[in-house]
Design a protein around this motif. Structure first.
Motif, PDB file in Angstrom:
ATOM      1  N   HIS A 157       0.822  -1.209   0.000  1.00  0.00           N
ATOM      2  CA  HIS A 157       0.000   0.000   0.000  1.00  0.00           C
ATOM      3  C   HIS A 157       0.857   1.260   0.000  1.00  0.00           C
ATOM      4  CE1 HIS A 157      -3.806  -1.994   0.163  1.00  0.00           C
ATOM      5  NE2 HIS A 157      -3.528  -2.629   1.288  1.00  0.00           N
ATOM      6  N   ASP A 160       2.006   1.639  -3.621  1.00  0.00           N
ATOM      7  CA  ASP A 160       0.915   1.894  -4.572  1.00  0.00           C
ATOM      8  C   ASP A 160       0.566   3.384  -4.494  1.00  0.00           C
ATOM      9  OD1 ASP A 160      -1.303   1.883  -6.197  1.00  0.00           O
ATOM     10  OD2 ASP A 160      -2.594   0.817  -4.765  1.00  0.00           O
ATOM     11  N   LYS A 165      -4.408  -0.125  -6.530  1.00  0.00           N
ATOM     12  CA  LYS A 165      -4.214  -1.542  -6.197  1.00  0.00           C
ATOM     13  C   LYS A 165      -3.183  -2.242  -7.082  1.00  0.00           C
ATOM     14  CE  LYS A 165      -8.857  -2.021  -4.256  1.00  0.00           C
ATOM     15  NZ  LYS A 165     -10.121  -2.799  -4.234  1.00  0.00           N
ATOM     16  N   TYR A 166      -2.338  -1.453  -7.721  1.00  0.00           N
ATOM     17  CA  TYR A 166      -1.226  -1.996  -8.506  1.00  0.00           C
ATOM     18  C   TYR A 166      -0.011  -1.093  -8.337  1.00  0.00           C
ATOM     19  CZ  TYR A 166      -4.641  -4.960 -10.900  1.00  0.00           C
ATOM     20  OH  TYR A 166      -5.624  -5.880 -11.177  1.00  0.00           O
ATOM     21  N   ILE A 167       1.179  -1.688  -8.451  1.00  0.00           N
ATOM     22  CA  ILE A 167       2.416  -0.914  -8.510  1.00  0.00           C
ATOM     23  C   ILE A 167       2.861  -0.920  -9.968  1.00  0.00           C
ATOM     24  CG2 ILE A 167       4.780  -0.662  -7.675  1.00  0.00           C
ATOM     25  CD1 ILE A 167       3.999  -2.377  -5.256  1.00  0.00           C
ATOM     26  N   GLU A 171       5.549   4.017 -11.216  1.00  0.00           N
ATOM     27  CA  GLU A 171       5.679   4.190  -9.772  1.00  0.00           C
ATOM     28  C   GLU A 171       6.993   3.617  -9.273  1.00  0.00           C
ATOM     29  OE1 GLU A 171       1.019   4.185  -8.257  1.00  0.00           O
ATOM     30  OE2 GLU A 171       1.972   2.280  -8.796  1.00  0.00           O
ATOM     31  N   ARG A 210       2.656  -4.883 -14.490  1.00  0.00           N
ATOM     32  CA  ARG A 210       2.419  -4.182 -13.236  1.00  0.00           C
ATOM     33  C   ARG A 210       2.361  -5.232 -12.133  1.00  0.00           C
ATOM     34  NH1 ARG A 210      -3.980  -2.441 -14.029  1.00  0.00           N
ATOM     35  NH2 ARG A 210      -4.784  -4.576 -14.297  1.00  0.00           N
ATOM     36  N   SER A 212       0.539  -6.722  -8.846  1.00  0.00           N
ATOM     37  CA  SER A 212      -0.617  -6.806  -7.955  1.00  0.00           C
ATOM     38  C   SER A 212      -0.120  -7.199  -6.572  1.00  0.00           C
ATOM     39  CB  SER A 212      -1.607  -7.848  -8.465  1.00  0.00           C
ATOM     40  OG  SER A 212      -1.014  -9.148  -8.401  1.00  0.00           O
TER      41      SER A 212
END
Length: 278
Positions: A157, A160, A165-167, A171, A210, A212
């Motif tokens: 978190h 993110d 809800k994804y990196i 990022e 990405r 999760s």
């Protein structure tokens, strides 16, 4: 009982004030017992033992890893942070972003602005731009004593950044670009970009470009060091021990509230090198 100011709506506050000012001691105790965990008295006065004990009892029913005495100590520490100079005309709802970041920096040694903002967002569960006493203790329970699964969710978190809800690749690049840059060095953009591609290749289990939470969790359980792959967001063991000794050593039943001043990226390069050699 002296007048106290509570974090709640004006109507509820007025009704509780009437109870606190009555001569019937049992009425006052019932009022204190009815407080929800985020209703912390604020202002320049001391917190009474009774208030701390009732608040701690409520919080202990919902937060793991701390006993009631430790929760009492953490409530007092939270109050110490709130006692720092503030605008008396502005109501205090909890720790704002700047006070919270100051705590993270001076107490836990965090330095990256992006990561500290992520930690603040992760603690601030109701997204009201303040960390309440309940959110403070709930967050610390994970940071200081959480299980691996709890810390995986916490770190995810934090990383993110846009809370989708994804990196994402972008990022990762943003976090690593600043966390791995040393003072005086040129922007290591090209090297970080390559590192991001290596990291994504290894951690993206479903190949959707990405990460999760499931991708992240599986990778951490295989290679534990990648828990803080994108920047340090958990204090090291020495910082944790120092904080706990300072906060918990006075014991939960001390009468006086003593006001005292409250006061690195993970080794991703080595991990990437290991991956390249596989």
């Amino acid at each position: 009982m002296p007048r106290i100011r509570l974090l709640m709506c004006p109507e509820k506050r007025r009704s509780l004030m009437l109870g606190c000012h009555g001569n019937n001691a049992s009425t006052s105790i019932r009022v204190l017992s009815s407080l929800r965990p985020n209703m912390l008295p604020v202002g320049r006065s001391k917190i009474s033992k009774r208030m701390v004990q009732n608040l701690a009892e409520n919080i202990c029913k919902q937060v793991a890893h701390f006993n009631k005495g430790e929760v009492e100590c953490l409530i007092r520490e939270f109050h110490v942070l709130l006692e720092e100079p503030t605008n008396p005309a502005r109501p205090i709802r909890g720790l704002d972003r700047w006070k919270f970041r100051g705590f993270l920096h001076h107490t836990f040694g965090l330095t990256d602005d992006t990561i500290m903002d992520g930690v603040f967002r992760t603690f601030d569960k109701d997204n009201d731009s303040f960390v309440s006493v309940y959110e403070w203790i709930e967050g610390l329970s994970v940071v200081l004593r959480g299980t691996l699964d709890e810390k995986i969710k916490y770190c995810f978190h934090v990383y993110d950044l846009n809370a989708d809800k994804y990196i994402s690749r972008e990022e990762m690049l943003q976090m690593l670009r600043y966390s791995l840059r040393l003072p005086g060095e040129e922007d290591p953009y090209d090297g970080i970009k390559d590192l991001v591609e290596i990291t994504l290749k290894r951690m993206d289990r479903d190949h959707d470009d990405r990460l999760s939470l499931d991708d992240f969790a599986m990778s951490v359980k295989e290679v534990n060091h990648v828990l803080e792959a994108f920047g340090t967001c958990i204090p090291n063991a020495t910082r944790i021990e120092t904080f706990e000794q300072r906060v918990f050593q006075t014991g939960p039943l001390d009468g006086a509230l003593v006001l005292s001043p409250v006061f690195s990226a993970a080794s991703v390069g080595s991990i990437a090198t290991r991956w390249q050699c596989d």
